[in-house]
Design an enzyme around this catalytic site. Structure first.
Site, PDB file in Angstrom:
ATOM      1  CG  HIS A 372     -19.608 -50.219  19.053  1.00 48.36           C
ATOM      2  ND1 HIS A 372     -20.260 -50.668  19.537  1.00 48.36           N
ATOM      3  CD2 HIS A 372     -17.971 -50.808  19.114  1.00 48.36           C
ATOM      4  CE1 HIS A 372     -19.628 -51.827  20.038  1.00 48.36           C
ATOM      5  NE2 HIS A 372     -18.582 -51.417  20.645  1.00 48.36           N
ATOM      6  CD  GLU A 396     -19.403 -55.450  22.968  1.00 51.63           C
ATOM      7  OE1 GLU A 396     -18.566 -54.699  22.481  1.00 51.63           O
ATOM      8  OE2 GLU A 396     -20.092 -54.459  24.176  1.00 51.63           O
ATOM      9  CG  ASP A 457      -2.768 -62.337  24.550  1.00 55.66           C
ATOM     10  OD1 ASP A 457      -2.736 -61.284  24.388  1.00 55.66           O
ATOM     11  OD2 ASP A 457      -1.583 -62.554  24.799  1.00 55.66           O
ATOM     12  CG  ASP A 483     -13.418 -52.026  21.596  1.00 56.19           C
ATOM     13  OD1 ASP A 483     -13.587 -51.577  22.327  1.00 56.19           O
ATOM     14  OD2 ASP A 483     -14.445 -52.720  20.697  1.00 56.19           O
TER      15      ASP A 483
END
Length: 854
Positions: A372, A396, A457, A483
């Site tokens: 990251h 995450e 979305d 990501d």
């Protein structure tokens, strides 16, 4: 009277022999013997024979076949005792779950003499009291239900594929491992809880210890063997049904993992393999989760933490310990409070936590910082001042965490379609989104005042706001971080992200003037791969082309090998302006200074960057040779691949010893010149043995010298040296200068096209148009947006690879074409006028300076 009797003639052979031939006395013949049988008698006799044969056959079947079979199938009761296992107990029968039809099967067995063992062969019965004979208990309605089930599952049951679960356990109680009864109960219970159907099984007790059992499943088989003295059991479960076997692992651990001691926890290693041939694909068939985790048997520790199927993806979280990097013993030591190094540094020995999406590994506890940080910080430090940053995906929370480490950021916007992914991450991956140590932040990064989290979305989010550049409905963004799904995954959504001109145009329109887009683009290609358009990396190549067409000024590919993946993982950065390019190539000290100035402080005083720093950034500045190699396999072959990838060993080189410095003959004020000491044929390399010896003034250094020369006279000679002997370029975004550091720096310009080395062009300083730099000489027009060959070999392009354009005789001066040294269209007119002046007899900058300095 007796005499008469003696004289009576009897028909004897003796009498007949006394008669002459042909004169034998004729005697009366007895009547033929006849037996008269009526038709009724024949019919009754036949029927009696048939009935007798039927009775004998039926009696034989009952005595020899049906009787033993019924006894074998009969349930245990006071009148039908099963053989006892070691210890006096009985092996449990296989039992079908209530409501589950018992399949019709034929049982056949061939055994050695088992009279001396306490083994037993048992066939399936219902999980209820009563008769167990399948043909009697499964009536027409039961049979119809079974037929319906078999018809529904027909395709599934007959697929030539299955699942194989292997489990090894150590540290198990020896008494348990030597008890057929307890082991049998455990096996039956595992089968039942796994919703499998155990048709039969049998066990063999070994002497002096140990038990081997094998069970036949409707779905395939289950077996195990024990070593009581070693405390070891190995189990093997194979099924061809659809029920997943992974949930069976904790069942096996619970039912078979009877510890040898309360102080010792059993060690369990297992592997799950897919067998046979199947048409469908799924998470268990991926290389990451399937081949690289589940099927590995020698992993020290492997435990499922969580698994869930959302509306968008399957999420799996596992804890693992690999023998390559850690041991289970070290982990257990770290859990103690004995003051040892292990207990004082538990994070160094804890299991690695891995998260998978649809079987594809996303990040690991031990590698997520490297992944990251390398995704986020190169882009944010390349931007002059990032204030608004958007994240596409990143459920995450770790990407958001890294963005919030920059004190320039005012808005951090995360658009993640799967809200469950965020919830799972908060619960099972808490460190990924932990901002509690950042001054002014929150425990969960999503609660930071600068954070905005949208569960939408992202593709549609950007199209709705930014696709129409004349009707943009939201503020522009400085950096967009993508990501999301890996581009090499072949699915419709992957194509929508990486091969969607409308979406990519929306991203471009959403960026500010110096905006940056950074995208994680998957693993590196192999050196023997073809061009990426012909591989599973096609989406990466397509996206690169789209971004160049849309208008991005430069694209940089860089990799990180410390993220926990099996291959180097790569990110692609696309810059909207050349200013970003100059920041991208800043040196180590400049990056470290920017980090110190920009980073948010930590409450603990620990550095907020665990992986990224200036030295790491310098590594990112150069793309790997793998990308260069596959780039050069495109058709047609890019010209840079033919010219700039090193030197051709077949071409002769005229080394530095082949030249000498004398007064130039190019003009009265030409100063020094470089002369050939021997004949040099056309096409010969010129001093490539010293071409790498040069002085390079990068953009920041060049601008500092220009700014400060008026304040410090000591810098004037440096400025003259740069301009007088150097040649300019804008390869790193802004003006930079390269100066040859050997005698080749004395090569003069060949006026009126008289040059014999360098770049050939039909123009000279007098025929060139002052108002427009030719496209063939303009670096901006010839510069590629993405070209790993130029990125890796730009120093060679700037100062090497020169060849003689014609035969050069010994004693002839070496002359170059300075029109090829003009680095930017903004310098074109000034430099052409300067060359015209020198070719007309005026002194050049170096000559003027030397005269003034005398």
């Amino acid at each position: 009277m007796a005499k008469k009797m003696n004289g009576k003639k009897a028909p004897t052979r003796a009498a007949n022999r006394n008669e002459p031939d042909g004169q034998t006395q004729s005697q009366p013949q007895p009547p033929p013997y006849k037996v008269m049988v009526s038709l009724r008698f024949l019919i009754l006799t036949g029927l009696a024979s048939i009935l007798g044969a039927f009775a004998v056959g039926r009696l034989t079947r009952i005595v020899l076949l049906e009787g033993p079979r019924s006894a074998l199938l009969a349930p245990p009761d006071s009148n039908n005792q099963r053989p006892k296992a070691r210890g006096g107990g009985h092996l449990p029968p296989p039992v079908a779950k209530v409501g589950k039809p018992i399949p019709h099967t034929i049982y056949t067995a061939k055994n050695f003499d088992t009279a001396r063992t306490a083994s037993s062969s048992l066939l399936i019965r219902r999980e209820e009291d009563g008769a167990t004979y399948p043909e009697e208990t499964c009536g027409s309605s039961c049979r119809a239900k079974l037929d319906e089930q078999l018809e529904e599952d027909d395709d599934e049951e007959h697929l030539p594929a299955g699942q194989h679960l292997l489990v090894d356990m150590n540290g198990i109680d020896s008494a348990f491992l030597n008890s057929e009864e307890r082991l049998g109960h455990a096996m039956v219970e595992v089968v039942n809880q796994a919703s499998l159907t155990l048709l039969s099984y049998h066990c063999h007790t070994l002497v002096p210890s140990g038990v081997s059992c094998v069970g036949v499943l409707l779905e395939s088989h289950v077996s195990f063997h024990t070593w009581p003295s070693a405390g070891v059991i190995t189990l093997d479960l194979f099924t061809c049904g659809s029920n997943p076997l992974l949930p069976v692992v904790p069942m096996i651990e619970r039912l078979f993992g009877v510890p040898a001691s309360l102080k010792v926890k059993p060690k369990v290693v297992w592997a799950h393999k897919l067998r046979g041939f199947r048409n469908e694909s799924g998470p268990l068939q991926t290389w990451d989760m399937g081949a690289n985790l589940l099927s590995i048997m020698d992993m020290e520790y492997k435990k499922e933490i969580h698994s869930v199927q959302t509306d968008f993806q399957r999420i799996d979280v596992y804890d693992t310990i690999s023998k390559r990097f850690n041991t289970l013993d070290n982990y257990e030591k770290s859990l103690s409070a004995d003051g040892s190094y292990y207990s004082e540094n538990p994070d160094l020995f804890s299991p690695d936590r891995i998260v998978y999406l649809d079987g594809i590994m996303q990040s690991t506890r031990k590698g997520e910082n490297a992944y990251h940080e390398s995704l986020v910080h190169p882009a944010l430090f390349a931007h002059p001042k990032p204030e608004r940053v958007a994240i596409i995906g990143g459920g995450e929370g770790a990407t958001l965490r890294e963005v919030l480490k920059h004190n320039t950021v005012k808005d951090a916007i995360m658009i993640e379609i799967d809200e469950i992914m965020v919830s799972v991450s908060r619960q099972y991956l808490p460190a990924w989104s932990d901002c509690s140590d950042l001054v002014g932040s929150a425990s969960w990064c999503g609660d930071d005042d600068r954070s905005q989290v949208y569960y939408e979305d992202a593709l549609q989010w950007f199209i709705d706001r930014y696709y129409d550049e004349k009707n943009i409905t939201d503020e522009l963004l400085d950096v967009i971080i993508m990501d999301a799904l890996d581009p090499h995954i072949e699915c419709e959504f992957s194509d929508a992200l990486y091969n969607n001109q409308k979406y990519l145009t929306s991203l471009y329109n959403a960026l500010s003037e110096d905006g940056i887009l950074v995208v994680q683009v998957g693993e590196s290609p192999d050196l023997d791969d073809p061009a990426e358009m012909l591989t599973h990396h096609k989406n990466r190549a397509v996206m690169t082309d789209h971004l160049a067409e849309i208008g991005f000024k430069s694209i940089h590919m860089y990799g990180n090998a410390h993220g926990g993946y099996t291959n180097t993982w790569n990110n692609m950065l696309a810059a909207k302006s050349d200013k970003v390019r100059s920041n991208w190539y800043r040196n180590e000290a400049q990056i470290n200074l920017a980090m110190q100035q920009r980073s948010v402080e930590s409450k603990s005083g620990a550095p907020v960057f665990k992986y990224f720093d200036g030295a790491t950034m310098q590594f990112f500045q150069m793309p790997s040779k793998r990308f260069e190699t596959v780039f050069c396999r495109k058709e047609p072959t890019p010209p840079e691949c033919l010219e700039w990838r090193g030197f051709d060993p077949e071409i002769e080189n005229a080394g530095i010893s082949s030249f000498e410095v004398k007064v130039s003959g190019a003009g009265d004020n030409s100063g020094r010149g470089l002369y050939a000491k021997k004949d040099i044929p056309k096409g010969t390399y010129l001093t490539i043995d010293t071409s790498s010896f040069n002085v390079f003034f990068p953009p920041n250094t060049f601008s500092i010298i220009i700014e400060m020369e008026h304040q410090f006279d000591e810098l004037v000679p440096v400025e003259v040296y740069m301009h007088g002997y150097g040649y300019q370029s804008h390869y790193h975004g802004e003006k930079e200068v390269t100066v040859d550091s050997t005698i080749t720096t004395f090569t003069n310009h060949g006026c009126n096209g008289s040059y014999n080395s360098g770049e050939f062009t039909d123009l000279n300083e007098f025929t060139a148009d002052l108002t427009a730099m030719p496209a063939a000489l303009d670096p901006d027009q010839g510069k590629s947006v993405y070209n790993p060959v130029e990125d890796r070999h730009f120093r060679l392009m700037l100062s090497g690879n020169d060849k003689s354009l014609r035969d050069i005789a010994a004693g002839e001066e070496l002359l170059d074409n300075y029109l090829g040294f003009i680095g930017h269209s903004s310098d074109w007119q000034h430099d052409i006028l300067a060359l015209r002046a020198q070719c007309s007899g005026h002194a050049g900058e170096i000559t003027e300076y030397e005269k003034e300095s005398r």
